[in-house]
Design a protein around this motif. Sequence first.
Motif, PDB file in Angstrom:
ATOM      1  N   ASP A  57       7.668  -1.358   8.901  1.00 41.60           N
ATOM      2  CA  ASP A  57       8.125  -2.744   8.746  1.00 41.60           C
ATOM      3  C   ASP A  57       9.648  -2.778   8.707  1.00 41.60           C
ATOM      4  N   GLU A  88       2.939  -9.189   3.366  1.00 40.09           N
ATOM      5  CA  GLU A  88       1.521  -9.451   3.649  1.00 40.09           C
ATOM      6  C   GLU A  88       1.277 -10.212   4.952  1.00 40.09           C
ATOM      7  N   LYS A  91      -0.227  -8.645   8.240  1.00 40.36           N
ATOM      8  CA  LYS A  91      -1.602  -8.160   8.439  1.00 40.36           C
ATOM      9  C   LYS A  91      -2.408  -9.174   9.256  1.00 40.36           C
ATOM     10  N   GLY A 120       1.253  -0.504   1.761  1.00 45.36           N
ATOM     11  CA  GLY A 120      -0.150  -0.764   2.055  1.00 45.36           C
ATOM     12  C   GLY A 120      -0.353  -1.722   3.209  1.00 45.36           C
ATOM     13  N   VAL A 121       0.583  -2.627   3.424  1.00 41.97           N
ATOM     14  CA  VAL A 121       0.442  -3.582   4.522  1.00 41.97           C
ATOM     15  C   VAL A 121       0.460  -2.841   5.857  1.00 41.97           C
ATOM     16  N   ASP A 124      -2.675  -0.562   6.226  1.00 43.77           N
ATOM     17  CA  ASP A 124      -3.925  -1.271   6.545  1.00 43.77           C
ATOM     18  C   ASP A 124      -3.927  -1.755   7.997  1.00 43.77           C
ATOM     19  N   THR A 144       5.065   4.702   1.690  1.00 42.39           N
ATOM     20  CA  THR A 144       6.409   4.691   1.093  1.00 42.39           C
ATOM     21  C   THR A 144       6.505   3.853  -0.184  1.00 42.39           C
ATOM     22  N   THR A 145       5.402   3.182  -0.590  1.00 38.40           N
ATOM     23  CA  THR A 145       5.413   2.491  -1.891  1.00 38.40           C
ATOM     24  C   THR A 145       4.526   3.289  -2.844  1.00 38.40           C
ATOM     25  N   SER A 152      -3.734   2.925  -1.391  1.00 40.65           N
ATOM     26  CA  SER A 152      -4.183   2.422  -0.097  1.00 40.65           C
ATOM     27  C   SER A 152      -4.163   3.466   1.018  1.00 40.65           C
ATOM     28  N   LYS A 157      -9.903   2.708   3.732  1.00 40.99           N
ATOM     29  CA  LYS A 157     -10.122   1.273   3.964  1.00 40.99           C
ATOM     30  C   LYS A 157      -8.956   0.739   4.789  1.00 40.99           C
ATOM     31  N   LYS A 166      -8.295 -12.496   2.667  1.00 41.98           N
ATOM     32  CA  LYS A 166      -7.624 -11.203   2.663  1.00 41.98           C
ATOM     33  C   LYS A 166      -8.595 -10.103   3.120  1.00 41.98           C
ATOM     34  N   CYS A 184      10.958   8.444  -1.543  1.00 43.40           N
ATOM     35  CA  CYS A 184      10.978   7.049  -1.057  1.00 43.40           C
ATOM     36  C   CYS A 184      10.892   6.064  -2.224  1.00 43.40           C
ATOM     37  N   THR A 187      14.039   4.087  -3.583  1.00 42.98           N
ATOM     38  CA  THR A 187      14.600   2.857  -2.989  1.00 42.98           C
ATOM     39  C   THR A 187      13.704   1.634  -3.221  1.00 42.98           C
TER      40      THR A 187
END
Length: 395
Positions: A57, A88, A91, A120-121, A124, A144-145, A152, A157, A166, A184, A187
């Motif tokens: 992203d 979000e 997605k 996770g965005v 997924d 990276t989160t 996730s 999934k 969702k 990561c 930051t």
Amino acid sequence: MPTPPKATPTVVSVSLAGYPRNYPIFIGAGLLAQLPDLLKTHVFNNTAVGKLVLVTDETVAGLYLSTIETALKSAEIKVETLIVPAGEMAKTADQLTRIYETCHAFGMTRRDAIVALGGGVVGDLAGYAAATYYRGCQFVQVPTTLLSQVDSSVGGKVAINFKDVKNAIGTFYQPQLVVADTACIETLPERERLAGLAEMIKYALIEQAAVGSTAPLNPETSFLAFYEQLGANWMTQLPTLIARCCQLKAAVVARDEQESAPANDSTGRVCLNLGHTFAHAYESALGYGVLLHGEAVAIGMMQAFWLSERLGLVEKSTSARIQRLLEAVSLFPMALPSIPNAMELVALMRKDKKVLKADSLRFILPQAPIGSLLVHDTVPVADVLAVLDQYHQAI
Ligand SMILES: NC(=O)c1ccc[n+]([C@@H]2O[C@H](COP(=O)([O-])OP(=O)(O)OC[C@H]3O[C@@H](n4cnc5c(N)ncnc54)[C@H](O)[C@@H]3O)[C@@H](O)[C@H]2O)c1
């Protein structure tokens, strides 16, 4: 300039039934630099190196893309990069189509890989593309989160949102490799970090259910005791904490890969939903995006312990212990922009997708010994209202 020494990662293995279904999760600081080697070994099996479509992203691209692209290109791996909006709203079917178009224009085959670099965005979205492009190409998660490193990116999934639902369109599709570079997290904005921590603490509160054991945990060596010892200094032990969360998630997924365990089996994938009946109601009542999911989970976990205390499932001292831990890491009390109406929250809980019978309530509740859970379908509404009031009075 001398080459810096390579970080020694912790490796957690996810073992699933069927062949070839095992994959490693590498966890450690500085692992992005090792990505080309890890890809060659674990995705391309040291044979001819294929192509990669790297999906990331805008925010993550600004922070990490040039390092990764340089490393991949110097290892002679052919890469095409696609940058989606952060958050979000990426997605969607439109962003999914952009990935397919990139794969098509790049001449990808099933042996080539889609790499998700982000939270996770991105995981997924890119995962759903990997699951469906040519009925499934290779897939690598580079989370990276915090949330994506412990949750996730592990377990398969993958989904996109559809209209207002969702994760409405999705499937189960396991990656070949997960590379979690814990550097990561430095930051990541503080608020996102704390939301990830809430999901990490959840693993300590479901530890016994997650390992599927009936023997009580040793209170001295439990994951919960480890968090309590660290308190506000939890970031100092990040790789160890992430690795333990991944081990626990891997154990759950190995037993119940596709959420097909009996509905009341609290050691199935449902155990990952501790606190989530409350959490989803707050997210929906306040409007999606007002609370981060992990913040809502922190509220939900505290409320779940208080509800269990009211139902005689845990001692008062146990819920007080959880409150002290959440306070120590700034996850209790959670400030809310406004306090939702309690009856509205209950109405939203009745619509939770875990509910089996129309208009009933379903909670995943802690019970003694700590770390084990009970799936409860007959909680009196009066007790739920009392717990909501207790929380709203405390904040
Ligand atoms: N597949 C699963 O099992 C599963 C489990 C839980 C959640 N999810 C999904 O995960 C998504 C939420 O994931 P998330 O919390 O990672 O959100 P996210 O992917 O939106 O990332 C949060 C924000 O942090 C930014 N970011 C990412 N890495 C960063 C870094 N290292 N430094 C600075 N900023 C960074 C992103 O650009 C974004 O703005 C939801 O869509 C949810 O449905 C999936």
